[in-house]
Scaffold this motif. Structure first.
Motif, PDB file in Angstrom:
ATOM      1  N   MET A  88       0.854  -1.179   0.000  1.00 21.12           N
ATOM      2  CA  MET A  88       0.000   0.000   0.000  1.00 21.12           C
ATOM      3  C   MET A  88       0.898   1.240   0.000  1.00 21.12           C
ATOM      4  N   ASN A  89       0.685   2.119  -0.943  1.00 23.57           N
ATOM      5  CA  ASN A  89       1.464   3.355  -1.009  1.00 23.57           C
ATOM      6  C   ASN A  89       0.699   4.449  -0.264  1.00 23.57           C
ATOM      7  N   ILE A  90       1.000   4.582   1.021  1.00 28.39           N
ATOM      8  CA  ILE A  90       0.284   5.512   1.890  1.00 28.39           C
ATOM      9  C   ILE A  90       0.466   6.963   1.439  1.00 28.39           C
ATOM     10  N   GLU A  91       1.545   7.250   0.735  1.00 27.45           N
ATOM     11  CA  GLU A  91       1.813   8.625   0.305  1.00 27.45           C
ATOM     12  C   GLU A  91       0.771   9.157  -0.674  1.00 27.45           C
ATOM     13  N   LYS A  92      -0.015   8.285  -1.272  1.00 27.99           N
ATOM     14  CA  LYS A  92      -1.067   8.697  -2.207  1.00 27.99           C
ATOM     15  C   LYS A  92      -2.380   9.017  -1.487  1.00 27.99           C
ATOM     16  N   PHE A  93      -2.457   8.739  -0.198  1.00 24.65           N
ATOM     17  CA  PHE A  93      -3.693   8.930   0.551  1.00 24.65           C
ATOM     18  C   PHE A  93      -3.779  10.355   1.104  1.00 24.65           C
ATOM     19  N   SER A 147      -3.526  13.094  11.872  1.00 25.79           N
ATOM     20  CA  SER A 147      -3.180  11.952  12.724  1.00 25.79           C
ATOM     21  C   SER A 147      -4.397  11.085  13.016  1.00 25.79           C
ATOM     22  N   TYR A 148      -5.509  11.720  13.336  1.00 25.65           N
ATOM     23  CA  TYR A 148      -6.740  10.971  13.607  1.00 25.65           C
ATOM     24  C   TYR A 148      -7.145  10.150  12.381  1.00 25.65           C
ATOM     25  N   LEU A 149      -7.178  10.791  11.225  1.00 28.95           N
ATOM     26  CA  LEU A 149      -7.583  10.092  10.005  1.00 28.95           C
ATOM     27  C   LEU A 149      -6.596   8.988   9.625  1.00 28.95           C
ATOM     28  N   TYR A 150      -5.316   9.226   9.885  1.00 28.56           N
ATOM     29  CA  TYR A 150      -4.290   8.212   9.628  1.00 28.56           C
ATOM     30  C   TYR A 150      -4.496   7.012  10.549  1.00 28.56           C
ATOM     31  N   CYS A 151      -4.751   7.268  11.827  1.00 21.51           N
ATOM     32  CA  CYS A 151      -5.003   6.175  12.782  1.00 21.51           C
ATOM     33  C   CYS A 151      -6.246   5.390  12.383  1.00 21.51           C
ATOM     34  N   GLU A 152      -7.287   6.105  11.989  1.00 20.86           N
ATOM     35  CA  GLU A 152      -8.516   5.434  11.564  1.00 20.86           C
ATOM     36  C   GLU A 152      -8.243   4.536  10.352  1.00 20.86           C
ATOM     37  N   LEU A 153      -7.485   5.044   9.378  1.00 19.81           N
ATOM     38  CA  LEU A 153      -7.128   4.246   8.202  1.00 19.81           C
ATOM     39  C   LEU A 153      -6.276   3.048   8.595  1.00 19.81           C
ATOM     40  N   TRP A 154      -5.303   3.250   9.462  1.00 15.55           N
ATOM     41  CA  TRP A 154      -4.431   2.158   9.925  1.00 15.55           C
ATOM     42  C   TRP A 154      -5.260   1.071  10.611  1.00 15.55           C
ATOM     43  N   LEU A 155      -6.166   1.462  11.480  1.00 13.63           N
ATOM     44  CA  LEU A 155      -7.013   0.488  12.176  1.00 13.63           C
ATOM     45  C   LEU A 155      -7.876  -0.294  11.188  1.00 13.63           C
ATOM     46  N   ASP A 156      -8.410   0.388  10.200  1.00 12.86           N
ATOM     47  CA  ASP A 156      -9.246  -0.264   9.198  1.00 12.86           C
ATOM     48  C   ASP A 156      -8.410  -1.230   8.348  1.00 12.86           C
ATOM     49  N   TYR A 157      -7.316  -0.742   7.819  1.00 14.47           N
ATOM     50  CA  TYR A 157      -6.506  -1.527   6.887  1.00 14.47           C
ATOM     51  C   TYR A 157      -5.727  -2.654   7.577  1.00 14.47           C
ATOM     52  N   MET A 158      -5.116  -2.351   8.701  1.00 13.97           N
ATOM     53  CA  MET A 158      -4.242  -3.330   9.360  1.00 13.97           C
ATOM     54  C   MET A 158      -4.984  -4.234  10.354  1.00 13.97           C
ATOM     55  N   LYS A 159      -6.026  -3.727  10.975  1.00 10.47           N
ATOM     56  CA  LYS A 159      -6.705  -4.488  12.036  1.00 10.47           C
ATOM     57  C   LYS A 159      -8.156  -4.806  11.695  1.00 10.47           C
ATOM     58  N   LYS A 160      -8.620  -4.352  10.534  1.00 11.23           N
ATOM     59  CA  LYS A 160     -10.001  -4.573  10.097  1.00 11.23           C
ATOM     60  C   LYS A 160     -11.021  -4.011  11.089  1.00 11.23           C
ATOM     61  N   PHE A 161     -10.623  -2.931  11.772  1.00 10.64           N
ATOM     62  CA  PHE A 161     -11.508  -2.270  12.726  1.00 10.64           C
ATOM     63  C   PHE A 161     -12.248  -1.145  12.022  1.00 10.64           C
ATOM     64  N   LYS A 162     -13.546  -1.117  12.190  1.00 12.68           N
ATOM     65  CA  LYS A 162     -14.370  -0.055  11.616  1.00 12.68           C
ATOM     66  C   LYS A 162     -15.043   0.702  12.754  1.00 12.68           C
ATOM     67  N   ILE A 207       3.167   9.394  15.544  1.00 15.98           N
ATOM     68  CA  ILE A 207       2.097   8.541  15.016  1.00 15.98           C
ATOM     69  C   ILE A 207       2.429   8.077  13.602  1.00 15.98           C
ATOM     70  N   PHE A 208       2.805   9.010  12.739  1.00 15.86           N
ATOM     71  CA  PHE A 208       3.088   8.656  11.349  1.00 15.86           C
ATOM     72  C   PHE A 208       4.340   7.781  11.221  1.00 15.86           C
ATOM     73  N   ASN A 209       5.287   7.947  12.109  1.00 18.03           N
ATOM     74  CA  ASN A 209       6.500   7.132  12.034  1.00 18.03           C
ATOM     75  C   ASN A 209       6.316   5.745  12.631  1.00 18.03           C
ATOM     76  N   HIS A 210       5.373   5.604  13.544  1.00 17.24           N
ATOM     77  CA  HIS A 210       5.210   4.332  14.231  1.00 17.24           C
ATOM     78  C   HIS A 210       4.211   3.396  13.539  1.00 17.24           C
ATOM     79  N   LEU A 211       3.067   3.915  13.148  1.00 22.61           N
ATOM     80  CA  LEU A 211       2.032   3.072  12.550  1.00 22.61           C
ATOM     81  C   LEU A 211       2.340   2.871  11.070  1.00 22.61           C
ATOM     82  N   LYS A 212       2.742   1.656  10.741  1.00 22.88           N
ATOM     83  CA  LYS A 212       3.166   1.346   9.378  1.00 22.88           C
ATOM     84  C   LYS A 212       2.130   0.477   8.660  1.00 22.88           C
TER      85      LYS A 212
END
Length: 138
Positions: free
Chosen positions: A1-6, A47-62, A131-136
């Motif tokens: 996933m190329n996060i830089e496009k998001f 940061s909030y939107l990034y965390c929400e995306l990370w949770l959705d994509y990596m943990k399937k949390f909605k 946040i951005f450096n830790h959540l990959k």
């Protein structure tokens, strides 16, 4: 996933640029509060939107939207759900970073007659960076 496009990542980059150029962004006849508040706001929301995306994509949390709660179910705000989910998925430090940003953002958005110090802007950028450096996304 190329996060830089998001957009979440691009908002992060814009916030970094605003922080670097903040002295040039202050309109004539204004003090720096307006720019500092905007930087903190953008640091939080990217940061909030990034965390929400990370949770959705990596943990399937909605997150649950207000209309998705049952009538007898206790409603939990979306931002609080994201912080709780970070903690539940073992990212307590990231929950804390997002929470610190949340409180800075509340001050910036809802206390217009309270000074925002340069240190608070630096703190917001620091929390966002953690946040951005830790959540990959891998």
């Amino acid at each position: 996933m190329n996060i830089e496009k998001f957009p979440q990542y691009q908002l992060h980059l814009l916030t970094l640029r605003m922080s670097m150029l903040k002295d040039m962004l202050v309109p004539e006849n204004c003090d720096e509060w307006c720019v500092n508040a905007s930087i903190i706001n953008r640091a939080y929301y990217s940061s909030y939107l990034y965390c929400e995306l990370w949770l959705d994509y990596m943990k399937k949390f909605k997150i649950k939207h207000p209309w998705e709660f049952d009538d007898n179910e206790r409603r939990i705000g979306e931002h609080k759900q994201v912080r709780k989910a970070l903690s539940d998925f073992g990212e307590k430090n990231m929950k804390t970073e997002l929470e610190k940003l949340f409180f800075l953002r509340k001050k910036a958005d809802y206390e217009p007659f309270t000074d925002i110090t340069p240190n608070e802007v630096t703190e917001a950028i620091h929390h966002m960076g953690k946040i951005f450096n830790h959540l990959k996304f891998q």
